[in-house]
Design a protein around this motif. Structure first.
Motif, PDB file in Angstrom:
ATOM      1  N   THR A 164     -10.324 -14.115  18.640  1.00  0.00           N
ATOM      2  CA  THR A 164     -10.041 -12.743  18.204  1.00  0.00           C
ATOM      3  C   THR A 164     -10.212 -11.746  19.341  1.00  0.00           C
ATOM      4  N   ASP A 201      -7.041 -12.484  11.154  1.00  0.00           N
ATOM      5  CA  ASP A 201      -6.271 -12.161  12.355  1.00  0.00           C
ATOM      6  C   ASP A 201      -6.871 -12.935  13.515  1.00  0.00           C
ATOM      7  N   GLY A 202      -6.054 -13.621  14.251  1.00  0.00           N
ATOM      8  CA  GLY A 202      -6.525 -14.413  15.374  1.00  0.00           C
ATOM      9  C   GLY A 202      -5.914 -15.798  15.312  1.00  0.00           C
ATOM     10  N   THR A 203      -6.116 -16.555  16.381  1.00  0.00           N
ATOM     11  CA  THR A 203      -5.567 -17.896  16.492  1.00  0.00           C
ATOM     12  C   THR A 203      -6.634 -18.911  16.130  1.00  0.00           C
ATOM     13  N   ARG A 204      -6.298 -19.836  15.241  1.00  0.00           N
ATOM     14  CA  ARG A 204      -7.238 -20.884  14.846  1.00  0.00           C
ATOM     15  C   ARG A 204      -7.480 -21.790  16.047  1.00  0.00           C
ATOM     16  N   LEU A 205      -8.766 -22.037  16.347  1.00  0.00           N
ATOM     17  CA  LEU A 205      -9.121 -22.906  17.459  1.00  0.00           C
ATOM     18  C   LEU A 205      -9.572 -24.275  16.974  1.00  0.00           C
ATOM     19  N   SER A 242      -4.985 -14.613  25.050  1.00  0.00           N
ATOM     20  CA  SER A 242      -4.183 -15.318  24.053  1.00  0.00           C
ATOM     21  C   SER A 242      -4.423 -16.809  24.253  1.00  0.00           C
ATOM     22  N   PHE A 243      -4.361 -17.557  23.168  1.00  0.00           N
ATOM     23  CA  PHE A 243      -4.586 -18.997  23.208  1.00  0.00           C
ATOM     24  C   PHE A 243      -3.403 -19.673  23.885  1.00  0.00           C
ATOM     25  N   TYR A 265     -11.850 -18.785  15.125  1.00  0.00           N
ATOM     26  CA  TYR A 265     -10.607 -18.109  15.522  1.00  0.00           C
ATOM     27  C   TYR A 265     -10.831 -17.319  16.805  1.00  0.00           C
TER      28      TYR A 265
END
Length: 138
Positions: A109, A2-6, A114-115, A107
């Motif tokens: 998290t 869960d989370g946005t890949r950075l 938010s990214f 990521y």
């Protein structure tokens, strides 16, 4: 995950830092940085606690001996804890951004952000105030 890949831990360690833009719970943009920390990475809001000076001005964070250096007054922040024990920002800690590493990938998290994008805040994201149709210039 869960989370946005950075990005990857390897990229952060090779480049000394990785700058990205986030949006807070109100949609306001802010900059954050990933920095190397021992075997992993940590993420901080991209500004000195003393005068809101950007630590990464778009060319990477200046670092020495595992510490981030404020380019304005030279305060040094531990890359792992964010704590500063010297200079104008002494006894303060950088605001953290929660990230998680899984299989070498970083990521975002943090529920508070938010990214938005890689790199610094896009000028188009900035609100320059109300537009004007006045004939008077300032």
């Amino acid at each position: 995950m869960d989370g946005t890949r950075l990005t990857t831990v390897e990229t952060v360690h090779e480049n000394r830092s990785w700058l990205f833009t986030v949006r807070d719970q109100y949609g306001e943009p802010d900059e954050a940085i990933l920095v190397p920390c021992e075997e992993g990475v940590e993420a901080w809001i991209n500004r000195c606690t003393h005068e809101a000076q950007r630590l990464d001005t778009g060319r990477g964070v200046a670092m020495r001996d595992g510490q981030l250096i404020c380019p304005k007054h030279g305060s040094m922040f531990d890359s792992c804890s964010g704590y500063c024990d010297n200079g104008e920002a002494a006894d303060t800690t950088l605001p953290a951004v929660d990230v998680t590493v899984e299989d070498g990938v970083v990521y975002l998290t943090d529920d508070g952000f938010s990214f938005a994008s890689e790199g610094e805040i896009d000028d188009e994201d900035e609100d320059d105030g109300p537009s004007s149709t006045s004939h008077i210039g300032f």
